[in-house]
Design a protein around this motif. Structure first.
Motif, PDB file in Angstrom:
ATOM      1  N   VAL A   1      18.890  27.954  28.712  1.00 12.74           N
ATOM      2  CA  VAL A   1      19.910  29.278  28.780  1.00 12.74           C
ATOM      3  C   VAL A   1      19.657  30.686  27.668  1.00 12.74           C
ATOM      4  N   ALA A   2      19.625  29.755  26.615  1.00  8.65           N
ATOM      5  CA  ALA A   2      18.971  30.653  25.529  1.00  8.65           C
ATOM      6  C   ALA A   2      17.251  31.046  25.541  1.00  8.65           C
TER       7      ALA A   2
ATOM      8  N   VAL B   1      20.220  29.311  20.363  1.00  5.27           N
ATOM      9  CA  VAL B   1      20.809  28.496  21.393  1.00  5.27           C
ATOM     10  C   VAL B   1      22.528  27.981  21.246  1.00  5.27           C
ATOM     11  N   SER B   2      22.484  28.731  19.103  1.00  6.32           N
ATOM     12  CA  SER B   2      23.738  28.304  19.001  1.00  6.32           C
ATOM     13  C   SER B   2      25.177  29.675  19.418  1.00  6.32           C
TER      14      SER B   2
ATOM     15  N   VAL C   1      24.564  31.241  22.346  1.00  8.67           N
ATOM     16  CA  VAL C   1      25.485  30.729  23.393  1.00  8.67           C
ATOM     17  C   VAL C   1      26.351  30.009  23.200  1.00  8.67           C
ATOM     18  N   ARG C   2      25.603  28.550  22.870  1.00  5.38           N
ATOM     19  CA  ARG C   2      26.942  27.849  22.866  1.00  5.38           C
ATOM     20  C   ARG C   2      28.475  28.120  22.386  1.00  5.38           C
ATOM     21  N   ARG C   3      28.449  29.445  21.221  1.00  4.94           N
ATOM     22  CA  ARG C   3      29.512  29.636  20.318  1.00  4.94           C
ATOM     23  C   ARG C   3      30.328  30.938  21.561  1.00  4.94           C
ATOM     24  N   LEU C   4      29.313  31.683  22.203  1.00  8.23           N
ATOM     25  CA  LEU C   4      30.105  32.697  23.285  1.00  8.23           C
ATOM     26  C   LEU C   4      30.809  31.110  23.999  1.00  8.23           C
ATOM     27  N   ALA C   5      30.716  30.323  24.324  1.00  3.23           N
ATOM     28  CA  ALA C   5      30.882  29.421  25.747  1.00  3.23           C
ATOM     29  C   ALA C   5      32.298  29.350  25.009  1.00  3.23           C
TER      30      ALA C   5
END
Length: 66
Positions: free
Chosen positions: A9-10, A17-18, A20-24
């Motif tokens: 995804v990144a 990656v961090s 992406v995870r923060r936005l999710a």
């Protein structure tokens, strides 16, 4: 139907990656779903739709337009 890992995804979104995870986590990006007890993934179609929405907003002069 393809399931993407966080690193895939990144790479697809040109984000870390961090990020992406923060936005999710902040409900600003598609949330991953559980594949197993310890493994999560994103549907590629959800990521493609999110990217398309960013493009639509950009063309409309929206939030992320420059």
């Amino acid at each position: 139907m393809k399931v993407l890992s966080a690193s895939e995804v990144a790479a697809k979104t040109s984000m870390s990656v961090s990020n992406v995870r923060r936005l999710a986590r902040n409900k600003q990006f598609p949330e991953p779903f559980a594949l197993t007890e310890n493994r999560y993934g994103w549907l590629e179609s959800d990521i493609d739709e999110w990217i398309s929405e960013c493009i639509r907003k950009h063309h409309a002069g929206g939030k992320y337009a420059r």
